[in-house]
Design a protein around this motif. Structure first.
Motif, short mmCIF file in Angstrom:
data_model
loop_
_atom_site.label_atom_id
_atom_site.label_comp_id
_atom_site.label_asym_id
_atom_site.label_seq_id
_atom_site.Cartn_x
_atom_site.Cartn_y
_atom_site.Cartn_z
N HIS A 102 39.67 37.98 47.96
CA HIS A 102 40.50 39.11 47.48
C HIS A 102 40.16 40.37 48.28
CE1 HIS A 102 40.03 36.34 44.04
NE2 HIS A 102 41.30 36.63 43.82
N ILE A 107 46.37 44.17 41.08
CA ILE A 107 45.03 44.58 41.54
C ILE A 107 44.23 45.20 40.39
CG2 ILE A 107 45.65 44.80 43.97
CD1 ILE A 107 45.48 47.87 43.55
N HIS A 113 44.45 42.67 47.98
CA HIS A 113 43.99 43.10 46.67
C HIS A 113 43.30 44.46 46.71
CE1 HIS A 113 45.01 39.02 45.67
NE2 HIS A 113 44.78 39.26 44.40
N MET A 165 36.45 41.61 44.99
CA MET A 165 37.62 42.49 45.09
C MET A 165 37.21 43.95 45.15
SD MET A 165 40.85 42.80 42.73
CE MET A 165 41.54 44.39 43.01
N ASP A 223 42.95 42.16 38.34
CA ASP A 223 41.96 41.41 39.12
C ASP A 223 40.68 42.21 39.36
OD1 ASP A 223 43.60 39.23 39.20
OD2 ASP A 223 43.81 39.16 41.38
#
Length: 165
Positions: A50, A106, A54, A116, A109
């Motif tokens: 990610h 985003i 992301h 990320m 996540d």
């Protein structure tokens, strides 16, 4: 798991609230586009899944792609489902739906994935990681999908004249 249906709970809720001012199809398309990077990463064995899509810049880029691709594709799908319909999606609705899709992706996540970085390339900080337990996000999205889906279906049933009356 890439291309997870988890994010669709927010989309169903937005569709129930926004009705014609929100495109669930474009929102869902943005979700799939966002998760192409982790899918490729899993296939190719990348350590970080990610990274480029992301983050805020990636979400903007993916949102623009989702607008350009999603508007015509969604209109084709809608016309295929209901051939008598003259419905179309405005560019404003397409942009709103695509950006809600990419930026909410985003955000959700960022609470869950340790690889990320929402502010990449400016920062590799993970200020949101772990602030909300995964189970809250999972069940929140699931409940949002159920409530949003039911509310949308009720609205559609009430607004469609019966063929038997």
């Amino acid at each position: 798991m890439p291309i997870t249906p988890l994010h669709l709970g927010l989309g169903a809720s937005c569709k129930a609230l926004g009705n014609r001012k929100f495109s669930f199809l474009i929102f869902a398309g943005a979700q799939v586009l966002m998760d192409l990077e982790p899918l490729l990463g899993i296939i190719l064995g990348w350590k970080t899944l990610h990274l480029y899509t992301h983050n805020l810049i990636g979400a903007l880029f993916i949102g623009i792609i989702a607008i350009i691709i999603g508007k015509p594709m969604s209109e084709i799908i809608l016309r295929t489902i209901d051939q008598e319909s003259k419905r179309y999606i405005t560019w404003k609705v397409a942009a709103f739906s695509a950006f809600i899709g990419s930026f909410s992706h985003i955000l959700l996540d960022a609470f869950m994935h340790a690889d990320m970085y929402p502010f990449f390339p400016l920062s590799k900080s993970q200020i949101l990681l772990g602030l909300i337990p995964y189970s809250y996000i999972f069940y929140g999205c699931l409940i949002g999908f159920i409530i949003g889906g039911v509310a949308f279906l009720i609205r559609e049933l009430l607004s469609t004249p019966s063929k038997f009356s």
